[in-house]
Design a protein around this motif. Sequence first.
Motif, mmCIF file in Angstrom:
data_model
loop_
_atom_site.group_PDB
_atom_site.id
_atom_site.type_symbol
_atom_site.label_atom_id
_atom_site.label_comp_id
_atom_site.label_asym_id
_atom_site.label_seq_id
_atom_site.Cartn_x
_atom_site.Cartn_y
_atom_site.Cartn_z
ATOM 1 N N ALA A 18 56.498 40.502 45.482
ATOM 2 C CA ALA A 18 55.873 40.869 44.202
ATOM 3 C C ALA A 18 55.116 42.189 44.343
ATOM 4 O O ALA A 18 55.210 43.082 43.482
ATOM 5 C CB ALA A 18 54.938 39.749 43.731
ATOM 6 N N PHE A 19 54.370 42.350 45.442
ATOM 7 C CA PHE A 19 53.634 43.596 45.667
ATOM 8 C C PHE A 19 54.595 44.784 45.822
ATOM 9 O O PHE A 19 54.386 45.864 45.245
ATOM 10 C CB PHE A 19 52.748 43.487 46.909
ATOM 11 C CG PHE A 19 52.217 44.827 47.355
ATOM 12 C CD1 PHE A 19 51.187 45.452 46.661
ATOM 13 C CD2 PHE A 19 52.780 45.492 48.440
ATOM 14 C CE1 PHE A 19 50.717 46.709 47.043
ATOM 15 C CE2 PHE A 19 52.316 46.749 48.838
ATOM 16 C CZ PHE A 19 51.290 47.361 48.128
ATOM 17 N N ILE A 20 55.610 44.589 46.614
ATOM 18 C CA ILE A 20 56.548 45.694 46.903
ATOM 19 C C ILE A 20 57.202 46.181 45.603
ATOM 20 O O ILE A 20 57.285 47.375 45.337
ATOM 21 C CB ILE A 20 57.593 45.217 47.933
ATOM 22 C CG1 ILE A 20 56.903 44.969 49.291
ATOM 23 C CG2 ILE A 20 58.730 46.236 48.063
ATOM 24 C CD1 ILE A 20 57.692 44.062 50.244
ATOM 25 N N ARG A 21 57.654 45.247 44.791
ATOM 26 C CA ARG A 21 58.266 45.637 43.512
ATOM 27 C C ARG A 21 57.271 46.353 42.607
ATOM 28 O O ARG A 21 57.600 47.359 41.983
ATOM 29 C CB ARG A 21 58.840 44.406 42.793
ATOM 30 C CG ARG A 21 60.319 44.196 43.057
ATOM 31 C CD ARG A 21 60.915 43.159 42.107
ATOM 32 N NE ARG A 21 60.329 41.844 42.341
ATOM 33 C CZ ARG A 21 60.775 41.002 43.280
ATOM 34 N NH1 ARG A 21 61.793 41.328 44.042
ATOM 35 N NH2 ARG A 21 60.202 39.838 43.455
ATOM 36 N N GLU A 22 56.038 45.836 42.560
ATOM 37 C CA GLU A 22 55.040 46.451 41.679
ATOM 38 C C GLU A 22 54.632 47.837 42.181
ATOM 39 O O GLU A 22 54.483 48.782 41.392
ATOM 40 C CB GLU A 22 53.808 45.542 41.568
ATOM 41 C CG GLU A 22 52.721 46.074 40.657
ATOM 42 C CD GLU A 22 53.158 46.257 39.206
ATOM 43 O OE1 GLU A 22 54.155 45.631 38.779
ATOM 44 O OE2 GLU A 22 52.512 47.065 38.492
ATOM 45 N N LEU B 150 48.148 45.378 43.611
ATOM 46 C CA LEU B 150 47.632 44.067 44.033
ATOM 47 C C LEU B 150 47.008 43.329 42.851
ATOM 48 O O LEU B 150 47.250 42.131 42.642
ATOM 49 C CB LEU B 150 46.598 44.252 45.159
ATOM 50 C CG LEU B 150 47.205 44.666 46.505
ATOM 51 C CD1 LEU B 150 46.117 45.125 47.479
ATOM 52 C CD2 LEU B 150 48.011 43.517 47.114
ATOM 53 N N HIS B 151 46.224 44.046 42.081
ATOM 54 C CA HIS B 151 45.601 43.441 40.908
ATOM 55 C C HIS B 151 46.673 42.904 39.944
ATOM 56 O O HIS B 151 46.557 41.787 39.423
ATOM 57 C CB HIS B 151 44.716 44.477 40.223
ATOM 58 C CG HIS B 151 43.843 43.905 39.157
ATOM 59 N ND1 HIS B 151 42.681 43.213 39.438
ATOM 60 C CD2 HIS B 151 43.964 43.897 37.817
ATOM 61 C CE1 HIS B 151 42.130 42.800 38.314
ATOM 62 N NE2 HIS B 151 42.892 43.216 37.302
ATOM 63 N N ASP C 180 43.329 39.822 44.911
ATOM 64 C CA ASP C 180 42.057 40.547 44.979
ATOM 65 C C ASP C 180 42.236 41.712 45.958
ATOM 66 O O ASP C 180 42.423 41.481 47.160
ATOM 67 C CB ASP C 180 40.969 39.581 45.457
ATOM 68 C CG ASP C 180 39.584 40.225 45.424
ATOM 69 O OD1 ASP C 180 39.462 41.364 44.910
ATOM 70 O OD2 ASP C 180 38.643 39.594 45.942
ATOM 71 N N PRO C 181 42.192 42.957 45.490
ATOM 72 C CA PRO C 181 42.537 44.087 46.363
ATOM 73 C C PRO C 181 41.650 44.243 47.597
ATOM 74 O O PRO C 181 42.171 44.464 48.700
ATOM 75 C CB PRO C 181 42.401 45.308 45.434
ATOM 76 C CG PRO C 181 42.620 44.768 44.059
ATOM 77 C CD PRO C 181 42.001 43.397 44.088
#
Lengths: 201, 201
Positions: A108-112, A134-135, A140-141
């Motif tokens: 999810a992070f990589i795509r965002e 991350l947000h 929580d960053p």
Amino acid sequence: MPAPSIDFFFTMGSTYSYLTVMRLPEVERASGLVFRWRPFHLLTILNEMKHVPFADKPAKMNYMWRDVGRRAAMHGIPVKLPAPYPAKQSVFANQVALLGMREGWGQAFIREAYRQWFQLGLETGSEPNVSASLHAIGQDPAPIMERARSDDVGQALSNETDRARALGIFGSPNFVVDGELFWGDDRLEDAVSWAKLRRVK
Amino acid sequence: MPAPSIDFFFTMGSTYSYLTVMRLPEVERASGLVFRWRPFHLLTILNEMKHVPFADKPAKMNYMWRDVGRRAAMHGIPVKLPAPYPAKQSVFANQVALLGMREGWGQAFIREAYRQWFQLGLETGSEPNVSASLHAIGQDPAPIMERARSDDVGQALSNETDRARALGIFGSPNFVVDGELFWGDDRLEDAVSWAKLRRVK
């Protein structure tokens, strides 16, 4: 005999890897194959090779953006080009991605992070991309960014880079099927074919 | 409106161009498109860029042979790898090829020289490859090799290299459709699609 899993070795600073990151979920669904997402730090290997893929080669860089744009259109992937390049903090992007793969929020992070880089023009690995990504995925960053800077994560990224080098990797993205290396988003279908038939069709 | 012709810019010392040279006749037949075969001297441009594609990069070179082998198998093209590389006299191979394109025996020579290089292991541009390739296609080697060394042919090759550079070319093979550049044998189908639809499908 079940089809083997495919190791997807990639680095967050890679441009062509944007195409793979965005289309891999659909390729997984259609093929029934499992991909293991493995961030590594390509820049270490490129420095050892004294190889700069694009940044000091204007003709090659211009072509790369054009080719990425054409192929994004072909796959129906939105893109705003050129994206900021090269990404100065790609090592940090890789550290966060690796931590995320351990903790379950990696894809999810990589795509965002790629979406923010290639659709909004926010450089990957730097602020505000990392915090905002991350947000956006509900994490929580601050504590994550602290853990991503730990020696433990740094060592794990270095180990993955060693494994990539040992497999003959020199670029990104890569697909490794039982030791057989396929380099480039445009070899993803070759890798799927190899996993199923042990040949490229 | 008729489909445009496609400029096929290539250099005789290129490994991936073997695949294109061998399969282009069938692609022409199937697509109904006309390709203009345009030899140029890529090494001039690579030297200007200070770029060495493979020779000083063992991981990249190993991968290149493996990838060429897999894709040759996919296309049903015979191949004995690795072929001698780099070809020390690629400039002379380009001069003969350019002369041949002028005189009507170019495509036959180019295919035969590649066959000898990639199937028999005889380095392109050097002896016995050049003489044997000319002989095999029914040409008298000695006068052709003399004409190929003329200032006139040398200047024409330099002019074609200038045209390639102006189009943004930095590798081989290339397909140029109305100024749109496609690099790599694996972009041949993209170029055909562009010629017909003005997009990659």
